[in-house]
Design a protein around this motif. Sequence first.
Motif, mmCIF file in Angstrom:
data_model
loop_
_atom_site.group_PDB
_atom_site.id
_atom_site.type_symbol
_atom_site.label_atom_id
_atom_site.label_comp_id
_atom_site.label_asym_id
_atom_site.label_seq_id
_atom_site.Cartn_x
_atom_site.Cartn_y
_atom_site.Cartn_z
ATOM 1 N N UNK A 588 33.604 48.103 21.207
ATOM 2 C CA UNK A 588 32.260 47.677 20.828
ATOM 3 C C UNK A 588 32.257 46.742 19.614
ATOM 4 N N UNK A 589 33.427 46.475 19.048
ATOM 5 C CA UNK A 589 33.509 45.672 17.818
ATOM 6 C C UNK A 589 34.005 44.282 18.181
ATOM 7 N N UNK A 590 33.147 43.246 18.066
ATOM 8 C CA UNK A 590 33.576 41.887 18.416
ATOM 9 C C UNK A 590 34.261 41.205 17.236
ATOM 10 N N UNK A 591 35.068 40.203 17.563
ATOM 11 C CA UNK A 591 35.805 39.434 16.557
ATOM 12 C C UNK A 591 35.366 37.983 16.694
ATOM 13 N N UNK A 592 34.961 37.410 15.566
ATOM 14 C CA UNK A 592 34.466 36.043 15.583
ATOM 15 C C UNK A 592 35.337 35.092 14.791
ATOM 16 N N UNK A 593 34.830 33.888 14.608
ATOM 17 C CA UNK A 593 35.554 32.823 13.916
ATOM 18 C C UNK A 593 34.772 32.418 12.680
#
Length: 1102
Positions: A588-593
Amino acid sequence: MATPSGKPATVNPQASKRALPRDASSEVPSKKKNSNPTSTLPRPSGPFVEGSIVRIAMENFLTYDICEVSPGPHLNMIIGANGTGKSSIVCAICLGLAGKPAFMGRADKVGFFVKRGCSKGLVEIELFRTSGNLIITREIDVIKNQSFWFINKKPVTQKIVEEQVAALNIQVGNLCQFLPQDKVGEFAKLSKIELLEATEKSIGPPEMHRYHCELKNFREKEKQLETSCKEKTEYLEKMVQRNERYKQDVERFYERKRHLDLIEMLEAKRPWVEYENVRQEYEGVKLVRDRVKEEVRKLKEGQIPMTRRIEEIERQRRTLETRIKEKATEIKEASQKCKQRQDLIERKDRHIKELQQALTVKQNEEHDRQKRISNTRRMIEDLQNELRSAENCENLQPQIDAITNDLRRVQEEKGLCEGEIIDKQREKEMLEKQKRSVGDHIIRFDNLMNQKEDKLRQRYRDTYDAVLWLRNNRERFKQRVCEPIMLTINMKDNKNAKYVENHISSNDLRAFVFESQEDMEVFLKEVRDNKKLRVNAVIAPKISYADKAPSRSLNELKQYGFFSYLRELFDAPDPVMSYLCCQYHIHEVPVGTERTREKIERVIQETRLKQIYTAEEKYVLKTSFYSNKVISSNTSLKVAQFLTVTVDLEQRRHLEEQLKEINRKLEAVESGLVTLRDTNKHLELKDNELRLKKKELLERKTKKRQLEQKISSKLGSIRLMEQDTCNLEEEERKASTKIKEINVQKAKLVTELTGLVRICTSLHIQKVNLILQNTTVISEKNKLEADYMASSSQLRVTEQQFIELDENRQRLLQKCKELMKRARQVCNLSADQAVPQEFQTQVPTIPNGHNSSPPMAFQDLPNTLDEIDALLTEERSRASCFTGLNPTVVEEYTKREIEIQQLTEELKGKRVELDEYRENISQVKERWLNPLKELVEKINEKFSNFFSSMQCAGEVDLHTENEEDYDKYGIRIRVKFRSSTQLHELTPHHQSGGERSVSTMLYLMALQELNRCPFRVVDEINQGMDPINERRVFEMVVNTACKENTSQYFFITPKLLQNLPYSDKMTVLFVYNGPHMLEPNRWNLKAFQRRRRRITFTQPSQ
């Protein structure tokens, strides 16, 4: 969450923090923006014990602006999220009851507890008393770092407050009564002595700790009195001994001047008596010197024959040693000759053996030749018979041609088969080369795994050792056991390792993952209990979360710069992935830029995610229950340390599949080779059969000619063998002659060897005899030398004695002359004047030949120096009695006598005091120790029962090494949480954090029913407990703290399990904070409840 107790309590503070609201009907806000500290809440009533807390008020204290708390008389549960201000209430209790800031372990100055930006703070505690409640107020001045105290609104000193608090048996510095959050870990660090002192103060009778302190003081004073008595006794003995020595001096001093008229006569006679004594001594020394001189002469004469005999023996010894060396040389030469003869005899034996072997070879060759001739003749006869019986040659050429054609066809098939075999072998070599290449790639991947293991070994050696043990003992576990998560996780791109490491705690990264509780207990028992390794272990959920889909599609989030969920960044075994999804919600934890970071405000408002990662930061998001606003906090990402080593598992799986495919092809090629080889073998067999048939036909065609050639060849062989004849008798005769000659030479050599052995033996005997003679001579020489040394030593002693006697004689002669001169001077006689007749009593002979005599007046006086000296001493002492005493000697003697008397009286008093202290110690010990043992036994009974109810074991006992060292008594807690282990003492190192928390809580519960303190505070002690132990401990707390006649209990926790048992006597305090709290004058719990009921009634109609 509804309040499960019969009395929901109110907490109405104010703070600047943002909070998360829930159901307003069951929870009350804990902070309000109002400067008025007065509360309009109704006071709780109930069976409060003396000293219980009725009300707590705070103003500008830590996170609170204004807060008032009204606890209940029994169990008070203070619940709230982390950071809401639960522990602030604990700090208020401690500081409001004259506690020191160090008791909380937070700050060392009281000014640090005032809310930031405020110059003053206030804490007010209202304590229950039957005679009228006691209200203690503490105002804190930040600038001066001072406190101002009030009791019932009247200013007082801190000492008065401390006395009032102590009178109610409140001890905020006692961890058995007051256990703040930052001191929970220190309870297990308490020494046995400190735990006993805290327990005495907490639950013992008021006099118990006083008795203990009195015993320690009595014992200390007893030691001091013993030391003082010993020192004073030694000093007294020294004084008495000194006075005894000076007593004789004093008595002589008093008799010193008794008869002055005799002193001059004694002093005048003394030189003459001294002269006579020295003259007699001179005569005696002269006689002894002459006798010693004669002894020296006799000793010198007696040493002459002994010296000659030693020289003669030394010459004999040198001669014998020379002869021994010569014999040794002769023995060596004879031994060498014997060795030479032995070597020659051995060579002769070898020559004889060689001749015999050569003869045997010739005999065997002759026997074989005769046998070959006989065999050849028989073969000729057989060939001749076969030749006679041979049939006429048939026409075999068509058969030969047919067989030749078949043979050619078989050879062509065989050539094709061998070509296919070569092709298959080349294909096999190529596949094996590919297999080696793929294997090398897999080994390189394994080396990368080794790098991860090296990092684990360097940072967590215990965990690494446990991994090695697990790999060697996997058969002991029933279900799957995964190695530490940091080893099983494989990043798809090592650049993303920082996200995973920042999201998963280091304790879980090095934790082993189990699918079975039983397997985990076996593992922990072996690794943690037996091997003493500090490792972590977790259990994967029974239902797998590994493939659980995220609540939102990643495509929806890509517009914000998110490129993946955490779960998609790495690979891991199913149990590990399931645990991480369940515990850390990585799906459920997204990783972005960096683009996500630029749009962070939009991301927070629109996505409503709980946790997100940007390129370099982590964001944690919460939604306020009151304002529905989103609260965010961000932290910078730490550099990855363990997961940077990346193993491309997909590529490794591809290589493993490629390796399997190569192995399958190799098996197919190998199978084809086996088939081709079988076919080739079959063709070879057929080829051999055809060749044999062709050969047989050809042999039949050329058999007669071959038989004639064989017969001719065999006849030629017989002729050659008959020509190669050997005369065995002649050879035997020659060999016998040579052997006889060698034996003659050998006999001669043996005779020579025997003679040499006899000579060698004789030389050895002679050498031994010479050595024995030499030993006898050396022994005799040593004896003579010892006698000579003894004689020389005696001679030296005698000569030294002679020299000393001669020097003494010269000295005495000189002394006689000096004493004569002195005696004449005493009598006032010149050197040439004769002694008057009236003074002469005898005429002694002077050593130089002159005569003289002492005065006649000396005849009534003693004639020896000892008598004269004794009389002189006696007369001087008597004379001193008449002339007075020496004031200094008499004064010192008198002072010491007085001091001795005073010391004797003082020592007697000290000994009486020591006996009284020993009697007091005996009485106080009986009043202290017996109740203490009973108290510890009661604690042990309740503590053991609590542990037994949890299927564990624990005991409490009184521990001491020496019964008389009352400052070394202590309480020892021993526990065990697994049936296979032994009881271990509770320490900060042996048990885990959860086990220490359970032990601490149960010990405090064991004290609860015995407690005489008015309240107890325990702050967040359940944080390290697993759910099972937390539930059991909570049940015990409720059952114990809610009994009748028990003291007040404060239990602070940020969370609770579901479906816990509760009691009507409990008071639950919910703590919230945030900027949207109601003002105190608008807070009305009854109005809230009416509003809630109206909402509930109107919902069905809708």
